[in-house]
Design an enzyme around this catalytic site. Sequence first.
Site, PDB file in Angstrom:
ATOM      1  N   ASP A  82      42.781  28.603  32.796  1.00 45.84           N
ATOM      2  CA  ASP A  82      41.353  28.925  32.609  1.00 45.84           C
ATOM      3  C   ASP A  82      40.636  27.906  31.722  1.00 45.84           C
ATOM      4  O   ASP A  82      39.896  28.291  30.798  1.00 45.84           O
ATOM      5  CB  ASP A  82      41.193  30.319  31.981  1.00 45.84           C
ATOM      6  CG  ASP A  82      42.105  31.363  32.595  1.00 45.84           C
ATOM      7  OD1 ASP A  82      42.370  31.279  33.804  1.00 45.84           O
ATOM      8  OD2 ASP A  82      42.550  32.263  31.860  1.00 45.84           O
ATOM      9  N   GLU A 106      36.433  36.139  40.198  1.00 42.19           N
ATOM     10  CA  GLU A 106      36.430  35.927  38.751  1.00 42.19           C
ATOM     11  C   GLU A 106      36.059  34.483  38.437  1.00 42.19           C
ATOM     12  O   GLU A 106      35.729  33.694  39.320  1.00 42.19           O
ATOM     13  CB  GLU A 106      37.822  36.243  38.186  1.00 42.19           C
ATOM     14  CG  GLU A 106      38.937  35.380  38.780  1.00 42.19           C
ATOM     15  CD  GLU A 106      40.328  35.853  38.442  1.00 42.19           C
ATOM     16  OE1 GLU A 106      40.473  37.018  38.024  1.00 42.19           O
ATOM     17  OE2 GLU A 106      41.278  35.062  38.611  1.00 42.19           O
TER      18      GLU A 106
END
Length: 327
Positions: A39, A209
């Site tokens: 991420d 997401e």
Amino acid sequence: MKQILFCLLLICYSKTIAQTLVSDKAKNNNPVFKGWYADPEGIIFDKTYWIYPTFSAPYEKQFFLDAFSSKDLTHWTKHSRILDTSAVKWAKKAIWAPSIIKHKNKYFLFFGANDIQSDNEIGGIGIAAASKPEGPYKDYLGKPLVDKFYNGAQPIDQFVFKDKDGQCYLIYGGWRHCNIGKLKADFTGFVPFEDKTVFKEITPENYVEGPFMFIRNNKYYFMWSEGGWTGPDYCVAYAIADSPMGPFKRIGKILEQDPKIATGAGHHSVIKAPDSDKYFIVYHRRPLTETDGNSRETCIEEMHFDENGFIKPVVITNEGVKPHVIK
């Protein structure tokens, strides 16, 4: 004489080995640093590249964040534990997906914590602040900024977006829903929209997401991850609109796995070099040798556009990007 010749041969051999090692390093810059990290948010502060990733581990062990800095995109310095749960009393586990912005000479690090599954749990999206990009960061609010499910969006995967007029927005959401909210100038909460709502849903088709947004040629590029983060279908897609509010109509995928290189490519960010029109996509992927979902590493590729402004599909590589020093 034989000894002199032997020494000369040894020196030449050593130089060849050294040059080979340097050459190999130049050819293989992915992953950009060692360790399991996911991420990643890439950003530039004062002519220095920074990456703020998730420490990729089981949730109970994912209680701190590291950061990495570089002057050339290829040589990275690790800054350990810039934030951990000892500085955020309400966060017990699963601190992840950091997003950072410099605002009024302070650095604000937004993060998700505790992976809450309902409105009855403590957790959500928090903010930590520091006077330097490497921290140390301390809890800014003493509580989560967003701690409830609005429009069906789990309060995770936060991204702070600064518009052309200086207005900052929080874009976030898991569970296939994405919200946008207008942040107050001091980041202590939100300014309601004209219709009195605090969060507006901007979810595009197939969104899962990892939202990210940037502006290019006065167009708003909205990007996100699709598929399951542990599976082969994990990828990045995008849309383009005239406003951060959308509407965002999905254009297509631009980053996905290559079975010859790595799997699970996704949850990314984008860096634009300020001294050129170069764009870099920073993302995570899983080595072919790994089956553990948490075995993710951070990589960088150059990202290109066609003559109509559409993003060309990104080719994932082991080579990564060439050094780029900001002038």
